[in-house]
Design a protein around this motif. Structure first.
Motif, PDB file in Angstrom:
ATOM      1  N   VAL A  30       0.840  -1.201   0.000  1.00  0.00           N
ATOM      2  CA  VAL A  30       0.000   0.000   0.000  1.00  0.00           C
ATOM      3  C   VAL A  30       0.876   1.252   0.000  1.00  0.00           C
ATOM      4  O   VAL A  30       0.601   2.220  -0.707  1.00  0.00           O
ATOM      5  CB  VAL A  30      -0.977  -0.019   1.196  1.00  0.00           C
ATOM      6  CG1 VAL A  30      -1.695   1.305   1.339  1.00  0.00           C
ATOM      7  CG2 VAL A  30      -1.987  -1.141   1.032  1.00  0.00           C
ATOM      8  N   GLU A  31       1.946   1.235   0.791  1.00  0.00           N
ATOM      9  CA  GLU A  31       2.855   2.376   0.810  1.00  0.00           C
ATOM     10  C   GLU A  31       3.508   2.572  -0.560  1.00  0.00           C
ATOM     11  O   GLU A  31       3.660   3.707  -1.032  1.00  0.00           O
ATOM     12  CB  GLU A  31       3.932   2.182   1.872  1.00  0.00           C
ATOM     13  CG  GLU A  31       4.880   3.362   1.955  1.00  0.00           C
ATOM     14  CD  GLU A  31       6.091   3.108   2.822  1.00  0.00           C
ATOM     15  OE1 GLU A  31       6.534   4.053   3.485  1.00  0.00           O
ATOM     16  OE2 GLU A  31       6.600   1.965   2.829  1.00  0.00           O
ATOM     17  N   PRO A  69       6.875  12.027  -1.430  1.00  0.00           N
ATOM     18  CA  PRO A  69       7.524  10.868  -0.822  1.00  0.00           C
ATOM     19  C   PRO A  69       8.993  11.128  -0.500  1.00  0.00           C
ATOM     20  O   PRO A  69       9.691  11.798  -1.255  1.00  0.00           O
ATOM     21  CB  PRO A  69       7.388   9.780  -1.886  1.00  0.00           C
ATOM     22  CG  PRO A  69       6.317  10.239  -2.795  1.00  0.00           C
ATOM     23  CD  PRO A  69       6.325  11.726  -2.741  1.00  0.00           C
ATOM     24  N   SER A  70       9.427  10.605   0.625  1.00  0.00           N
ATOM     25  CA  SER A  70      10.832  10.753   1.026  1.00  0.00           C
ATOM     26  C   SER A  70      11.703   9.774   0.240  1.00  0.00           C
ATOM     27  O   SER A  70      11.217   8.878  -0.439  1.00  0.00           O
ATOM     28  CB  SER A  70      10.970  10.486   2.527  1.00  0.00           C
ATOM     29  OG  SER A  70      10.665   9.128   2.795  1.00  0.00           O
ATOM     30  N   ARG A  71      13.011   9.932   0.375  1.00  0.00           N
ATOM     31  CA  ARG A  71      13.946   9.008  -0.280  1.00  0.00           C
ATOM     32  C   ARG A  71      13.762   7.587   0.237  1.00  0.00           C
ATOM     33  O   ARG A  71      13.838   6.628  -0.526  1.00  0.00           O
ATOM     34  CB  ARG A  71      15.385   9.460  -0.044  1.00  0.00           C
ATOM     35  CG  ARG A  71      15.775  10.629  -0.857  1.00  0.00           C
ATOM     36  CD  ARG A  71      17.261  10.924  -0.707  1.00  0.00           C
ATOM     37  NE  ARG A  71      17.397  12.355  -0.637  1.00  0.00           N
ATOM     38  CZ  ARG A  71      18.049  13.011   0.289  1.00  0.00           C
ATOM     39  NH1 ARG A  71      18.671  12.373   1.237  1.00  0.00           N
ATOM     40  NH2 ARG A  71      18.104  14.317   0.270  1.00  0.00           N
ATOM     41  N   ALA A  72      13.520   7.457   1.533  1.00  0.00           N
ATOM     42  CA  ALA A  72      13.327   6.123   2.110  1.00  0.00           C
ATOM     43  C   ALA A  72      12.058   5.468   1.566  1.00  0.00           C
ATOM     44  O   ALA A  72      12.040   4.268   1.284  1.00  0.00           O
ATOM     45  CB  ALA A  72      13.258   6.222   3.636  1.00  0.00           C
ATOM     46  N   ALA A  73      10.987   6.260   1.402  1.00  0.00           N
ATOM     47  CA  ALA A  73       9.741   5.719   0.853  1.00  0.00           C
ATOM     48  C   ALA A  73       9.939   5.276  -0.590  1.00  0.00           C
ATOM     49  O   ALA A  73       9.411   4.234  -1.010  1.00  0.00           O
ATOM     50  CB  ALA A  73       8.624   6.758   0.948  1.00  0.00           C
ATOM     51  N   GLU A  78      10.737   0.850  -4.538  1.00  0.00           N
ATOM     52  CA  GLU A  78      11.523   0.094  -5.507  1.00  0.00           C
ATOM     53  C   GLU A  78      11.716  -1.347  -5.066  1.00  0.00           C
ATOM     54  O   GLU A  78      11.685  -2.269  -5.889  1.00  0.00           O
ATOM     55  CB  GLU A  78      12.875   0.768  -5.731  1.00  0.00           C
ATOM     56  CG  GLU A  78      12.766   2.073  -6.486  1.00  0.00           C
ATOM     57  CD  GLU A  78      14.078   2.825  -6.577  1.00  0.00           C
ATOM     58  OE1 GLU A  78      15.040   2.466  -5.840  1.00  0.00           O
ATOM     59  OE2 GLU A  78      14.145   3.784  -7.364  1.00  0.00           O
ATOM     60  N   GLU A  79      11.905  -1.559  -3.768  1.00  0.00           N
ATOM     61  CA  GLU A  79      12.062  -2.922  -3.271  1.00  0.00           C
ATOM     62  C   GLU A  79      10.793  -3.736  -3.513  1.00  0.00           C
ATOM     63  O   GLU A  79      10.853  -4.880  -3.962  1.00  0.00           O
ATOM     64  CB  GLU A  79      12.403  -2.903  -1.777  1.00  0.00           C
ATOM     65  CG  GLU A  79      12.588  -4.291  -1.199  1.00  0.00           C
ATOM     66  CD  GLU A  79      12.879  -4.272   0.279  1.00  0.00           C
ATOM     67  OE1 GLU A  79      13.485  -5.249   0.761  1.00  0.00           O
ATOM     68  OE2 GLU A  79      12.487  -3.311   0.972  1.00  0.00           O
ATOM     69  N   VAL A  80       9.640  -3.131  -3.233  1.00  0.00           N
ATOM     70  CA  VAL A  80       8.375  -3.855  -3.401  1.00  0.00           C
ATOM     71  C   VAL A  80       8.081  -4.103  -4.874  1.00  0.00           C
ATOM     72  O   VAL A  80       7.812  -5.233  -5.284  1.00  0.00           O
ATOM     73  CB  VAL A  80       7.212  -3.081  -2.736  1.00  0.00           C
ATOM     74  CG1 VAL A  80       5.873  -3.657  -3.135  1.00  0.00           C
ATOM     75  CG2 VAL A  80       7.355  -3.103  -1.234  1.00  0.00           C
ATOM     76  N   PRO A 153       7.073   0.092   6.943  1.00  0.00           N
ATOM     77  CA  PRO A 153       6.612   1.252   6.174  1.00  0.00           C
ATOM     78  C   PRO A 153       6.438   2.455   7.094  1.00  0.00           C
ATOM     79  O   PRO A 153       6.613   2.356   8.311  1.00  0.00           O
ATOM     80  CB  PRO A 153       5.260   0.782   5.629  1.00  0.00           C
ATOM     81  CG  PRO A 153       4.786  -0.190   6.639  1.00  0.00           C
ATOM     82  CD  PRO A 153       6.015  -0.879   7.158  1.00  0.00           C
ATOM     83  N   ASP A 154       6.085   3.575   6.534  1.00  0.00           N
ATOM     84  CA  ASP A 154       5.745   4.757   7.321  1.00  0.00           C
ATOM     85  C   ASP A 154       4.322   4.535   7.837  1.00  0.00           C
ATOM     86  O   ASP A 154       3.346   4.823   7.158  1.00  0.00           O
ATOM     87  CB  ASP A 154       5.828   6.011   6.452  1.00  0.00           C
ATOM     88  CG  ASP A 154       5.502   7.275   7.220  1.00  0.00           C
ATOM     89  OD1 ASP A 154       5.318   7.201   8.452  1.00  0.00           O
ATOM     90  OD2 ASP A 154       5.431   8.345   6.584  1.00  0.00           O
ATOM     91  N   TRP A 155       4.216   3.981   9.051  1.00  0.00           N
ATOM     92  CA  TRP A 155       2.922   3.561   9.581  1.00  0.00           C
ATOM     93  C   TRP A 155       1.949   4.728   9.712  1.00  0.00           C
ATOM     94  O   TRP A 155       0.750   4.556   9.515  1.00  0.00           O
ATOM     95  CB  TRP A 155       3.086   2.864  10.929  1.00  0.00           C
ATOM     96  CG  TRP A 155       3.688   1.507  10.805  1.00  0.00           C
ATOM     97  CD1 TRP A 155       4.948   1.140  11.159  1.00  0.00           C
ATOM     98  CD2 TRP A 155       3.072   0.334  10.274  1.00  0.00           C
ATOM     99  NE1 TRP A 155       5.147  -0.196  10.875  1.00  0.00           N
ATOM    100  CE2 TRP A 155       4.010  -0.711  10.339  1.00  0.00           C
ATOM    101  CE3 TRP A 155       1.816   0.060   9.735  1.00  0.00           C
ATOM    102  CZ2 TRP A 155       3.737  -2.001   9.895  1.00  0.00           C
ATOM    103  CZ3 TRP A 155       1.540  -1.229   9.298  1.00  0.00           C
ATOM    104  CH2 TRP A 155       2.497  -2.241   9.384  1.00  0.00           C
ATOM    105  N   SER A 156       2.435   5.918  10.023  1.00  0.00           N
ATOM    106  CA  SER A 156       1.523   7.055  10.160  1.00  0.00           C
ATOM    107  C   SER A 156       0.874   7.404   8.822  1.00  0.00           C
ATOM    108  O   SER A 156      -0.245   7.911   8.787  1.00  0.00           O
ATOM    109  CB  SER A 156       2.265   8.268  10.715  1.00  0.00           C
ATOM    110  OG  SER A 156       3.266   8.698   9.817  1.00  0.00           O
ATOM    111  N   ARG A 157       1.533   7.108   7.734  1.00  0.00           N
ATOM    112  CA  ARG A 157       0.981   7.366   6.407  1.00  0.00           C
ATOM    113  C   ARG A 157       0.087   6.217   5.942  1.00  0.00           C
ATOM    114  O   ARG A 157      -0.924   6.422   5.288  1.00  0.00           O
ATOM    115  CB  ARG A 157       2.135   7.565   5.424  1.00  0.00           C
ATOM    116  CG  ARG A 157       1.710   7.820   4.023  1.00  0.00           C
ATOM    117  CD  ARG A 157       1.631   9.285   3.733  1.00  0.00           C
ATOM    118  NE  ARG A 157       1.098   9.481   2.397  1.00  0.00           N
ATOM    119  CZ  ARG A 157       0.263  10.434   2.087  1.00  0.00           C
ATOM    120  NH1 ARG A 157      -0.114  11.293   2.991  1.00  0.00           N
ATOM    121  NH2 ARG A 157      -0.177  10.553   0.867  1.00  0.00           N
TER     122      ARG A 157
END
Length: 200
Positions: A30-31, A69-73, A78-80, A153-157
């Motif tokens: 989802v993220e 989106p941040s670099r980490a997101a 890309e991983e997913v 993931p960014d759980w707050s998002r």
């Protein structure tokens, strides 16, 4: 512990582990869908309006919340989408369903609803649900099997986008109150008129 009950402990623990990791896998999908919906990269997509909001939102810009989106997101996306989706989900149908379900949760304004997708594509919704769930569990099982590090993931998002759980924690009784009741319980109005032998 008897030998027969010992044989069931390990598969039950594996199933619980896959269910827990499966929830994180769903959140990561989802993220990733949310990230790709909010990426604004020039010359990648065809020319289109830069907003998914209806025109009346432009009249009230104070109501619009910008998300980049941040670099980490983007790295998790890309991983997913480039590692997990093509590499860990072997069935093409499950791949399509997993990606579309994540997009329906993350950006219903773009992708539409999951129900509408199933109806328009001629899929039975319960079968599609079973197949996309099998896809997420397959990814979770392979991540556990390969002992890969799983980034959160960014759980707050992501949490507001995930479907609500069917478990109502307020209705769960504690074990102590169950010990006070007999192993069976019926309301008075639900007893049959003629009781079978051996029943109170």
């Amino acid at each position: 512990m008897s030998q027969s009950s010992a044989l069931w402990v390990e598969p039950m623990e594996d199933a619980a582990r896959i269910a827990d990791v499966g929830m994180i896998v769903l959140a990561r999908f989802v993220e990733a869908a949310d990230t790709v919906a909010h990426m604004d990269v020039r010359l990648v997509r065809p020319g289109q309006p830069r907003t998914i909001w209806p025109e009346h939102w432009k009249e009230h810009p104070e109501n619009m919340v910008s998300y980049r989106p941040s670099r980490a997101a983007i790295s998790r996306y890309e991983e997913v989408m480039h590692d997990w989706l093509p590499g860990l989900i072997r069935n093409e149908e499950q791949r399509v369903l997993a990606a579309k379900y994540a997009m329906c949760l993350a950006a219903p304004g773009i992708a539409g609803s999951w129900r509408k997708f199933c109806k328009e594509s001629g899929r039975n919704r319960s079968t599609a649900d079973a197949r996309r769930l099998a896809a997420f569990q397959s990814v979770a099982g392979q991540l556990i099997k390969n002992a890969q590090l799983l980034r959160d993931p960014d759980w707050s998002r992501v949490m507001p986008m995930l479907p609500k759980s069917a478990i109502d924690l307020d209705r769960i009784r504690d074990r102590a109150s169950e010990a006070d009741r007999p192993p069976y319980w019926r309301a008075e109005e639900h007893y049959p008129l003629k009781m079978p032998l051996g029943q109170p």
